[in-house]
Design a protein around this motif. Structure first.
Motif, PDB file in Angstrom:
ATOM      1  N   LEU A   1       7.301   1.573  11.436  1.00 35.49           N
ATOM      2  CA  LEU A   1       8.754   1.649  11.341  1.00 35.49           C
ATOM      3  C   LEU A   1       9.256   1.661   9.900  1.00 35.49           C
ATOM      4  O   LEU A   1      10.236   2.340   9.574  1.00 35.49           O
ATOM      5  CB  LEU A   1       9.355   0.458  12.090  1.00 35.49           C
ATOM      6  N   PHE A   2       8.587   0.898   9.012  1.00 32.33           N
ATOM      7  CA  PHE A   2       9.081   0.762   7.640  1.00 32.33           C
ATOM      8  C   PHE A   2       8.380   1.717   6.671  1.00 32.33           C
ATOM      9  O   PHE A   2       8.549   1.596   5.461  1.00 32.33           O
ATOM     10  CB  PHE A   2       8.907  -0.686   7.171  1.00 32.33           C
ATOM     11  N   TYR A   3       7.592   2.655   7.202  1.00 36.18           N
ATOM     12  CA  TYR A   3       6.979   3.656   6.338  1.00 36.18           C
ATOM     13  C   TYR A   3       8.007   4.717   5.984  1.00 36.18           C
ATOM     14  O   TYR A   3       8.858   5.064   6.809  1.00 36.18           O
ATOM     15  CB  TYR A   3       5.796   4.334   7.032  1.00 36.18           C
ATOM     16  N   PRO A   4       7.962   5.265   4.747  1.00 38.08           N
ATOM     17  CA  PRO A   4       8.876   6.358   4.418  1.00 38.08           C
ATOM     18  C   PRO A   4       8.565   7.600   5.246  1.00 38.08           C
ATOM     19  O   PRO A   4       7.411   7.844   5.621  1.00 38.08           O
ATOM     20  CB  PRO A   4       8.613   6.610   2.927  1.00 38.08           C
ATOM     21  N   MET A   5       9.624   8.351   5.562  1.00 36.00           N
ATOM     22  CA  MET A   5       9.537   9.615   6.307  1.00 36.00           C
ATOM     23  C   MET A   5       9.189   9.405   7.777  1.00 36.00           C
ATOM     24  O   MET A   5       8.804  10.350   8.455  1.00 36.00           O
ATOM     25  CB  MET A   5       8.528  10.583   5.662  1.00 36.00           C
ATOM     26  N   VAL A   6       9.326   8.175   8.294  1.00 30.74           N
ATOM     27  CA  VAL A   6       9.114   7.922   9.725  1.00 30.74           C
ATOM     28  C   VAL A   6      10.477   7.686  10.362  1.00 30.74           C
ATOM     29  O   VAL A   6      11.225   6.803   9.945  1.00 30.74           O
ATOM     30  CB  VAL A   6       8.214   6.689   9.951  1.00 30.74           C
TER      31      VAL A   6
ATOM     32  N   SER B   1      12.682   2.012   5.047  1.00 29.29           N
ATOM     33  CA  SER B   1      11.740   1.828   3.943  1.00 29.29           C
ATOM     34  C   SER B   1      12.459   1.311   2.700  1.00 29.29           C
ATOM     35  O   SER B   1      11.986   0.394   2.023  1.00 29.29           O
ATOM     36  CB  SER B   1      11.032   3.152   3.640  1.00 29.29           C
ATOM     37  N   ILE B   2      13.632   1.895   2.398  1.00 30.82           N
ATOM     38  CA  ILE B   2      14.416   1.452   1.238  1.00 30.82           C
ATOM     39  C   ILE B   2      14.897   0.019   1.447  1.00 30.82           C
ATOM     40  O   ILE B   2      14.836  -0.811   0.529  1.00 30.82           O
ATOM     41  CB  ILE B   2      15.599   2.413   1.007  1.00 30.82           C
ATOM     42  N   ALA B   3      15.366  -0.295   2.662  1.00 27.42           N
ATOM     43  CA  ALA B   3      15.843  -1.652   2.946  1.00 27.42           C
ATOM     44  C   ALA B   3      14.727  -2.676   2.773  1.00 27.42           C
ATOM     45  O   ALA B   3      14.932  -3.746   2.177  1.00 27.42           O
ATOM     46  CB  ALA B   3      16.405  -1.713   4.368  1.00 27.42           C
ATOM     47  N   GLN B   4      13.521  -2.356   3.271  1.00 23.88           N
ATOM     48  CA  GLN B   4      12.395  -3.284   3.111  1.00 23.88           C
ATOM     49  C   GLN B   4      12.048  -3.453   1.632  1.00 23.88           C
ATOM     50  O   GLN B   4      11.746  -4.565   1.174  1.00 23.88           O
ATOM     51  CB  GLN B   4      11.182  -2.760   3.889  1.00 23.88           C
ATOM     52  N   GLY B   5      12.110  -2.364   0.863  1.00 29.78           N
ATOM     53  CA  GLY B   5      11.841  -2.456  -0.572  1.00 29.78           C
ATOM     54  C   GLY B   5      12.834  -3.357  -1.285  1.00 29.78           C
ATOM     55  O   GLY B   5      12.468  -4.134  -2.172  1.00 29.78           O
TER      56      GLY B   5
ATOM     57  N   GLY C   1      12.780   8.066  14.298  1.00 33.51           N
ATOM     58  CA  GLY C   1      12.818   8.382  15.723  1.00 33.51           C
ATOM     59  C   GLY C   1      13.872   9.406  16.065  1.00 33.51           C
ATOM     60  O   GLY C   1      14.026   9.786  17.223  1.00 33.51           O
ATOM     61  N   ARG C   2      14.621   9.879  15.054  1.00 36.12           N
ATOM     62  CA  ARG C   2      15.679  10.858  15.272  1.00 36.12           C
ATOM     63  C   ARG C   2      15.312  12.159  14.597  1.00 36.12           C
ATOM     64  O   ARG C   2      14.797  12.172  13.475  1.00 36.12           O
ATOM     65  CB  ARG C   2      17.007  10.333  14.721  1.00 36.12           C
ATOM     66  N   ALA C   3      15.618  13.268  15.259  1.00 37.62           N
ATOM     67  CA  ALA C   3      15.224  14.586  14.747  1.00 37.62           C
ATOM     68  C   ALA C   3      15.838  14.854  13.381  1.00 37.62           C
ATOM     69  O   ALA C   3      15.200  15.451  12.497  1.00 37.62           O
ATOM     70  CB  ALA C   3      15.640  15.672  15.742  1.00 37.62           C
ATOM     71  N   GLU C   4      17.108  14.404  13.189  1.00 35.65           N
ATOM     72  CA  GLU C   4      17.783  14.688  11.920  1.00 35.65           C
ATOM     73  C   GLU C   4      17.678  13.539  10.935  1.00 35.65           C
ATOM     74  O   GLU C   4      18.284  13.565   9.865  1.00 35.65           O
ATOM     75  CB  GLU C   4      19.262  15.023  12.162  1.00 35.65           C
ATOM     76  N   GLY C   5      16.922  12.502  11.266  1.00 33.85           N
ATOM     77  CA  GLY C   5      16.794  11.349  10.375  1.00 33.85           C
ATOM     78  C   GLY C   5      15.842  11.624   9.223  1.00 33.85           C
ATOM     79  O   GLY C   5      14.862  12.355   9.354  1.00 33.85           O
ATOM     80  N   SER C   6      16.145  11.011   8.052  1.00 32.75           N
ATOM     81  CA  SER C   6      15.281  11.208   6.878  1.00 32.75           C
ATOM     82  C   SER C   6      14.082  10.274   6.902  1.00 32.75           C
ATOM     83  O   SER C   6      13.083  10.521   6.233  1.00 32.75           O
ATOM     84  CB  SER C   6      16.086  10.959   5.594  1.00 32.75           C
ATOM     85  N   GLY C   7      14.177   9.168   7.637  1.00 30.68           N
ATOM     86  CA  GLY C   7      13.073   8.218   7.685  1.00 30.68           C
ATOM     87  C   GLY C   7      12.946   7.381   6.433  1.00 30.68           C
ATOM     88  O   GLY C   7      11.889   6.802   6.171  1.00 30.68           O
ATOM     89  N   LEU C   8      14.020   7.294   5.633  1.00 29.34           N
ATOM     90  CA  LEU C   8      13.958   6.542   4.377  1.00 29.34           C
ATOM     91  C   LEU C   8      14.776   5.250   4.411  1.00 29.34           C
ATOM     92  O   LEU C   8      14.555   4.358   3.607  1.00 29.34           O
ATOM     93  CB  LEU C   8      14.444   7.415   3.208  1.00 29.34           C
ATOM     94  N   GLY C   9      15.728   5.145   5.340  1.00 30.27           N
ATOM     95  CA  GLY C   9      16.637   4.000   5.348  1.00 30.27           C
ATOM     96  C   GLY C   9      15.934   2.669   5.464  1.00 30.27           C
ATOM     97  O   GLY C   9      16.199   1.737   4.696  1.00 30.27           O
TER      98      GLY C   9
ATOM     99  N   ALA D   1       0.835  -1.205   0.000  1.00 30.31           N
ATOM    100  CA  ALA D   1       0.000   0.000   0.000  1.00 30.31           C
ATOM    101  C   ALA D   1       0.869   1.254   0.000  1.00 30.31           C
ATOM    102  O   ALA D   1       0.585   2.233  -0.717  1.00 30.31           O
ATOM    103  CB  ALA D   1      -0.931  -0.002   1.214  1.00 30.31           C
ATOM    104  N   VAL D   2       1.928   1.230   0.803  1.00 34.04           N
ATOM    105  CA  VAL D   2       2.845   2.381   0.852  1.00 34.04           C
ATOM    106  C   VAL D   2       3.526   2.580  -0.500  1.00 34.04           C
ATOM    107  O   VAL D   2       3.694   3.708  -0.958  1.00 34.04           O
ATOM    108  CB  VAL D   2       3.900   2.177   1.967  1.00 34.04           C
ATOM    109  N   LYS D   3       3.899   1.467  -1.148  1.00 33.28           N
ATOM    110  CA  LYS D   3       4.572   1.555  -2.440  1.00 33.28           C
ATOM    111  C   LYS D   3       3.660   2.215  -3.480  1.00 33.28           C
ATOM    112  O   LYS D   3       4.090   3.092  -4.234  1.00 33.28           O
ATOM    113  CB  LYS D   3       4.968   0.155  -2.908  1.00 33.28           C
TER     114      LYS D   3
END
Length: 359
Positions: A304-309, A321-325, A311-319, A123-125
């Motif tokens: 956790l595996f959604y893009p742009m999520v 999501s890309i790994a799961q993809g 837990g760190r203020a400076e994190g992109s939230g993509l790592g 669904a996210v994809k």
């Protein structure tokens, strides 16, 4: 003939005699209980599975009354010292034989979670692709308009403003491309999974973190079929997330008062008769990345595996999501378990030619 049929069942089957001693196990039971028939023949269920008195009473009752009984959510421990929650049904075959079918609930619940994770990821994809299309089209128009405007500006100092527009448009385009993940299908070639993990270890060591990196490998693992570069990227994304999270924490103290190091462990194992999604595989490569940090906040675990999520203020939230993809492109999956003091990401990749019947 009947024994041959039982040997091909995915359900664990144990045959007990009138004294509730093991007479026979099928291969599924040997796998579940981590034993071989030769070693446990003649053993009692208490010795074999660690069953307490209540489930044993159910077995005796089924044999004495010659009536099937079922025990739900019994706690057992297999020979590998793994705690399991199982349902078992005891069916008398004769006055001297009891057939016990064992269904592990842990794995069934895990399969349900995996199916939900796969559905969410799909669904996210779809959502990400639609969003990327809607964003990239106007970005191209904005960039082109800024370039045309730059040519006609009467004052050279105003060019700086159009350059800012172009640079920000390019940044947004790159962000959208990263959200989409790898833009090509993975290469299909034999990959030694330990080449992947050692490459990641060397990259993390070169970054100079004060974190202990431990390897715990199964050298007997066969090669996986896939794209080595993409697999390195997936493992690196997860391991680097762990190093960044640990570096943000104060060092814990050991029992002797000295600082105890944060630790990241890369572990490889083979998982047999393992179901991913709707397909059972005879052999799956499990690559686990674990750390002894504070754990993932509970509020983030479902997304956790959604893009742009992140837990760190400076994190992109993509790592993640890309790994799961990347793992999905390899017909695999990433699972996560986390609690204070232990977080583990498991990358599960089916080995070539090991798929079986759908489950």
């Amino acid at each position: 003939m009947h024994q041959r049929l039982l040997e091909h069942l995915n359900t664990a089957v144990v045959v007990l005699d009138a004294q509730l001693r093991v007479v026979w196990l099928n291969p599924a039971a040997e796998t579940l209980l981590a034993v071989s028939l030769v070693r446990v023949k003649g053993s009692s269920p208490e010795h074999l599975t660690g069953l307490d008195e209540e489930p044993i009473k159910v077995l005796r009752k089924a044999l004495e009354e010659q009536h099937p009984y079922t025990q739900r959510e019994a706690e057992i421990v297999n020979a590998a010292n793994e705690p399991l929650t199982v349902d078992f049904t005891a069916t008398p075959v004769s006055a001297n034989e009891l057939l016990v079918e064992i269904e592990p609930r842990d794995r069934l619940m895990q399969i349900s979670r995996e199916e939900a994770l796969i559905a969410r990821q799909e669904a996210v994809k779809v959502l990400t692709r639609g969003l990327a299309h809607e964003v990239k089209n106007p970005l191209g128009g904005i960039r082109g308009a800024a370039q045309l405007l730059e040519r006609d500006l009467p004052e050279p100092q105003m060019v700086e403003f159009t350059r800012i527009i172009i640079e920000e448009v390019d940044r947004l385009r790159d962000l959208v491309d990263r959200m989409l993940g790898p833009n090509r299908p993975p290469l299909q070639s034999p990959v030694n999974i330990h080449s992947v993990t050692e490459r990641v270890r060397s990259l993390l060591a070169a970054e100079g973190h004060h974190i202990k990196l431990t390897a715990d490998y199964d050298p007997s693992l066969p090669e996986v079929i896939g794209d080595e570069g993409q697999l390195i990227q997936a493992v690196l994304n997860i391991a680097r997330n762990a190093t960044q999270a640990l570096n943000e924490q104060p060092q814990p103290e050991s029992a002797d008062g000295n600082e105890a190091p944060w630790e990241i462990t890369l572990r490889t194992r083979a998982r047999r008769q393992f179901t991913l999604g709707h397909e059972r595989h005879r052999l799956v490569c499990e690559l686990a990345i674990s750390d002894n940090g504070p754990g993932i906040p509970e509020a983030l675990r479902e997304t956790l595996f959604y893009p742009m999520v992140s837990g760190r203020a400076e994190g992109s939230g993509l790592g993640l999501s890309i790994a799961q993809g990347i793992l999905h492109q390899h017909q695999g999956l990433i699972e996560c378990d986390s609690r204070p003091g232990h977080t583990e990401f498991r990358l599960l990749i089916p080995l070539a030619g090991t798929s079986g019947d759908p489950s």
